[in-house]
Structure formats: C-alpha cells, structure tokens
Design a protein around this motif. Structure first.
Motif, mmCIF file in Angstrom:
data_model
loop_
_atom_site.group_PDB
_atom_site.id
_atom_site.type_symbol
_atom_site.label_atom_id
_atom_site.label_comp_id
_atom_site.label_asym_id
_atom_site.label_seq_id
_atom_site.Cartn_x
_atom_site.Cartn_y
_atom_site.Cartn_z
ATOM 1 N N UNK A 221 -41.800 14.268 7.284
ATOM 2 C CA UNK A 221 -40.919 15.429 7.391
ATOM 3 C C UNK A 221 -40.532 15.959 6.031
ATOM 4 N N UNK A 222 -40.326 15.070 5.087
ATOM 5 C CA UNK A 222 -39.959 15.423 3.712
ATOM 6 C C UNK A 222 -40.993 16.368 3.102
ATOM 7 N N UNK A 223 -42.260 16.022 3.262
ATOM 8 C CA UNK A 223 -43.328 16.794 2.629
ATOM 9 C C UNK A 223 -43.834 17.963 3.461
ATOM 10 N N UNK A 224 -43.770 17.861 4.781
ATOM 11 C CA UNK A 224 -44.376 18.898 5.616
ATOM 12 C C UNK A 224 -43.360 19.795 6.316
ATOM 13 N N UNK A 225 -42.077 19.615 6.007
ATOM 14 C CA UNK A 225 -41.060 20.401 6.680
ATOM 15 C C UNK A 225 -41.225 21.895 6.504
ATOM 16 N N UNK A 226 -41.646 22.305 5.320
ATOM 17 C CA UNK A 226 -41.909 23.723 5.075
ATOM 18 C C UNK A 226 -43.319 24.026 5.546
ATOM 19 N N UNK A 227 -43.438 24.490 6.752
ATOM 20 C CA UNK A 227 -44.734 24.686 7.407
ATOM 21 C C UNK A 227 -45.587 25.702 6.656
ATOM 22 N N UNK A 228 -46.801 25.327 6.341
ATOM 23 C CA UNK A 228 -47.709 26.231 5.629
ATOM 24 C C UNK A 228 -48.902 26.620 6.489
ATOM 25 N N UNK A 229 -48.777 26.473 7.795
ATOM 26 C CA UNK A 229 -49.926 26.718 8.665
ATOM 27 C C UNK A 229 -50.719 25.445 8.848
ATOM 28 N N UNK A 230 -51.629 25.455 9.767
ATOM 29 C CA UNK A 230 -52.333 24.231 10.134
ATOM 30 C C UNK A 230 -53.106 23.622 8.975
ATOM 31 N N UNK A 231 -53.790 24.454 8.198
ATOM 32 C CA UNK A 231 -54.599 23.916 7.105
ATOM 33 C C UNK A 231 -53.729 23.267 6.044
ATOM 34 N N UNK A 232 -52.682 23.981 5.604
ATOM 35 C CA UNK A 232 -51.807 23.446 4.570
ATOM 36 C C UNK A 232 -51.051 22.230 5.043
ATOM 37 N N UNK A 233 -50.512 22.277 6.253
ATOM 38 C CA UNK A 233 -49.752 21.146 6.782
ATOM 39 C C UNK A 233 -50.650 19.924 6.948
ATOM 40 N N UNK A 234 -51.895 20.139 7.387
ATOM 41 C CA UNK A 234 -52.815 19.024 7.552
ATOM 42 C C UNK A 234 -53.127 18.339 6.234
ATOM 43 N N UNK A 235 -53.335 19.123 5.189
ATOM 44 C CA UNK A 235 -53.607 18.562 3.868
ATOM 45 C C UNK A 235 -52.419 17.751 3.371
ATOM 46 N N UNK A 236 -51.237 18.326 3.492
ATOM 47 C CA UNK A 236 -50.031 17.645 3.030
ATOM 48 C C UNK A 236 -49.833 16.336 3.787
ATOM 49 N N UNK A 237 -50.008 16.381 5.098
ATOM 50 C CA UNK A 237 -49.829 15.192 5.928
ATOM 51 C C UNK A 237 -50.822 14.097 5.526
ATOM 52 N N UNK A 238 -52.083 14.479 5.355
ATOM 53 C CA UNK A 238 -53.100 13.496 4.982
ATOM 54 C C UNK A 238 -52.816 12.898 3.611
ATOM 55 N N UNK A 239 -52.413 13.720 2.668
ATOM 56 C CA UNK A 239 -52.093 13.217 1.333
ATOM 57 C C UNK A 239 -50.885 12.278 1.358
ATOM 58 N N UNK A 240 -49.988 12.495 2.319
ATOM 59 C CA UNK A 240 -48.824 11.621 2.456
ATOM 60 C C UNK A 240 -49.203 10.303 3.116
ATOM 61 N N UNK A 241 -50.363 10.250 3.723
ATOM 62 C CA UNK A 241 -50.934 8.987 4.197
ATOM 63 C C UNK A 241 -51.667 8.290 3.054
ATOM 64 N N UNK A 242 -52.525 9.037 2.361
ATOM 65 C CA UNK A 242 -53.448 8.427 1.411
ATOM 66 C C UNK A 242 -52.823 7.938 0.124
ATOM 67 N N UNK A 243 -51.969 8.739 -0.493
ATOM 68 C CA UNK A 243 -51.425 8.372 -1.797
ATOM 69 C C UNK A 243 -50.603 7.089 -1.747
ATOM 70 N N UNK A 244 -49.652 6.944 -0.819
ATOM 71 C CA UNK A 244 -48.908 5.673 -0.782
ATOM 72 C C UNK A 244 -49.762 4.479 -0.408
ATOM 73 N N UNK A 245 -50.785 4.698 0.422
ATOM 74 C CA UNK A 245 -51.687 3.595 0.750
ATOM 75 C C UNK A 245 -52.419 3.111 -0.494
#
Length: 407
Positions: A221-245
């Motif tokens: 929610x912290x990173x994707x709260x400001x909705x940027x459309x499906x493409x932007x939100x998907x990228x942000x969400x995936x990066x929020x999975x990958x970087x901390x991992x």
C-alpha cells in the motif's frame, strides 16, 4: 466511489497497519523490560501525529510554488479541514488520510534510535514539534504539485532535464527519519547497558519476524497507493516483491561471512533494508535493476549497522544503518539506473545522480539540525532520558506501570 479512491483507502489502511508492524519489529529487538516502552513510542506517534496532521499538517504541504511557497504553506489555511470536508467528492479526503499514514510512520521510525532509555512524554513533545517543523514541511517539498507540475523545491529541483525522483519517500520518510534518529542518538548518548554486540540481543525473535512480515505486507500500500494505471501499479508491486527479497539474500550472505551464520533477525532486517531502498525507486526501475538495488542495499546495510560501534553513537535499533543508509542507496541508485535518465540507462550523463545527491543531502541536513536542536532543548529543560537506575532496571514498569515477564 471510483476504483482509484477505493484502492487509495485500502492502501491507507495497509500503511496505518505498518506502524503497529514497526512496534512489533522494534519491540522484539529490545530488552524484555523495555518492550512496552518501545511499542508505546510508536502508538503514541499514531495518536499525536494523526491529530496534528488533520488540524494543520496537511495544509503545510499545499505549496503554491511562489516565493516562500516553495518551502512552507499557511498551516491554518483550512484548519481541521473544515472546507475540504464539504467537498462532495471524497477523493481529496482519501488523499489526506493517505498522507497521514506516511506522517505517522515517519515519526515512529525515529524512536528506534533511542530505545531502552527515552521517556515517553518528552518523546511525545519531540514527535509533535519535529513533525510540525520538519516532516509536514519536507513532504510538501517532495510531493506538492499543482496543474503545472511539482511546486516544492525538492520536487522541482534538477540538473539539465532531470527532476528529483522519490516515488514513495526515500527522502521524505527514510532519510528524513534516519537523520533525525542520528541526531537524537547523539543527544541522548549511549545506553548504560546494552551498547555492544554481545549485549544487544533481541528478547523475542518471533516478534521481530511478525513485525517484518506486517511491514512488508503494508509496504504494498505504501508504494502502490498512488495508482498509476495497471502497467505502473504492476511494476511497482513487482519491484516491492523483488527488491526486499534480494536484500534479504544480500544481508544474510554478508552475515554468513562476518559471523559464520545467517540469522532470522538478519533476514528480517535485510528485507526491511530492501523495502527502504525500493521506496523512492519502485516506479523508475525495471525488475532486474530492482533486484540489483535490493542485493546492494541488503549487503551494504548489513555492514552499515556496525558503524555505530566504530563511530560511538548509540542507534539502538539501527535506524541510521537501515533507513538513512538504505534511503540514500535507493535515491542515488536512480542516478545510475533510472529508466530513461540514469547514467547507464538514459542520457549517459550525471544530471540525475547530481539531482538525487543534492536533494537527499539537503533533506538529511535539515532534519538532522532540527532534530538535534529540538532534542537538546528537551533534554536540557524537562529531560529526555530516563534515570540511570530506571534504565538499568528496565523502564516499562517505571514509565507505564506494566510489562511482561520472560521465564
């Protein structure tokens, strides 16, 4: 209700939940006799900062871009949001609530640097004054905008054709909080007991892991709260999975070489370091570069937390080593690898890096100086630090009249 407003409200709830996550994460790391005190610093921030944000804090970020408007707006322009609350479209108020969640957790993060020795009411005084004079201003510097674009000086600043990149708070949240944490650690001084690697053992590792899990969950929610459309939100969400991992892997590999073992606390800390680093960069990197950012952040922060022993400042729970250092890594990494503008991924020049360095250092300097002054005044007047005998015995029962025992 539109889909974007619904997602913003859900994201706000996720970010609000992150502050109890901080309380669990920090609470598990301290001594058993000061865990209630540590958690109360976070919960106290939730109460106080929420009220101040609604009364006047949100107004302070409404910069008009003219003169002093680049730095501070009138806090009483719409006191307690009386006018904004009359708007029939509820989306502006959803944005206010989302902003409140960021203000709360930024203040709460600072408290980890002074765990085991800070008194509650002086902390509350510091939290209110620092939020008013630092966070409420800085978030406007970074994110204020109008129909013509960014209006705060950080958001507008840039060399060449670049502008500052900070999607969700590398400067406004993590560097800001980390610099303030360093200042308070210096003001309060070292703990009487616990300032060594051998003594600084977490009292409840499962609590630390629960806190880290809540933080990672809320960070979407912290990173994707400001909705940027499906493409932007998907990228942000995936990066929020990958970087901390990747950061988790980077941290525990360093631990294995340094200490001969990988720890659960190290894995949790690495994940948080990766979340910190990806915060400013999540919308501006491809997934591959996000993985590299996480790996670097985890490894570097694993080394950075030992700086307090070498330099002699007692940052109890490594707010400086994780949040300030991780924030700088995330901001500066964009200078090299941001899509279209990074040195190696865009224009082939140092403009973006220069922009990121200047603005992040500017925010850090302002936060450090203000926190040092505010903390010093409180310490010299009403006293910020607990009495020595209370600190040694454990401050839960003395300050709050409650605690729990470990058999």
């Amino acid at each position: 209700m539109t889909d974007s407003t619904a997602w913003l409200l859900l994201s706000t709830a996720l970010v609000i939940f992150m502050t109890p996550g901080v309380a669990f994460f920090y609470g598990g790391l301290v001594k058993s006799k000061s865990v209630v005190s540590m958690m109360m610093l976070s919960f106290g921030s939730m109460g106080l900062v929420s009220v101040l944000w609604i009364l006047y804090g949100f107004n302070m970020g409404l910069l008009d871009g003219e003169g002093i408007g680049n730095f501070v707006a009138n806090p009483f322009s719409d006191f307690a949001l009386e006018d904004l609350s009359k708007v029939t479209d509820g989306s502006p108020l959803a944005g206010v609530a989302f902003g409140a969640s960021f203000a709360i957790i930024t203040v709460a993060l600072i408290s980890g640097a002074i765990a085991d020795r800070a008194r509650f009411w002086p902390w509350m005084l510091f939290a209110g004054v620092w939020a008013t004079t630092v966070y409420f201003l800085v978030q406007g510097w970074v994110w204020a905008f109008d129909d013509n674009g960014m209006t705060g000086w950080v958001g507008k600043f840039g060399f060449g054709d670049t502008a500052t990149m900070d999607w969700a708070g590398g400067t406004a949240v993590h560097i800001n909080a980390g610099a303030a944490a360093l200042a308070l650690a210096l003001v309060l001084g070292k703990r009487k007991v616990g300032f060594s690697k051998e003594e600084a053992q977490p009292h409840n590792v499962p609590l630390v892991l629960i806190g880290a899990a809540i933080l990672w969950f809320g960070w979407f929610g912290f990173n994707t709260g400001l909705n940027t459309g499906e493409a932007g939100a998907g990228l942000i969400f995936l990066n929020t999975v990958g970087a901390p991992a990747a950061a988790m892997i980077g941290w525990i590999v360093v631990e294995q070489f340094k200490e001969g073992k990988a720890t659960a606390v190290g894995a949790a800390s690495g994940a948080v370091a990766g979340l910190v680093a990806i915060t400013p960069a999540c919308a501006f990197l491809t997934p591959a570069w996000s993985l590299l950012l996480g790996l670097i952040a985890g490894a570097v922060c694993a080394f950075a937390i030992d700086l307090k022993f070498k330099l002699g400042f007692d940052d109890t729970l490594d707010v400086v080593g994780i949040h300030m250092v991780g924030g700088f890594i995330g901001c500066w990494f964009l200078g090299f690898f941001a899509t279209d503008t990074g040195l190696f991924t865009g224009g082939g020049n140092l403009d973006q890096l220069g922009t990121q360095v200047v603005t992040s250092l500017g925010v850090a300097a302002y936060s450090f100086v203000m926190a040092f002054v505010i903390g010093t005044v409180i310490e010299k007047t009403i006293g910020f630090r607990a009495k020595e005998e209370d600190e040694i015995a454990g401050i839960d029962l003395v300050l709050h009249g409650e605690g729990y025992a470990i058999d």
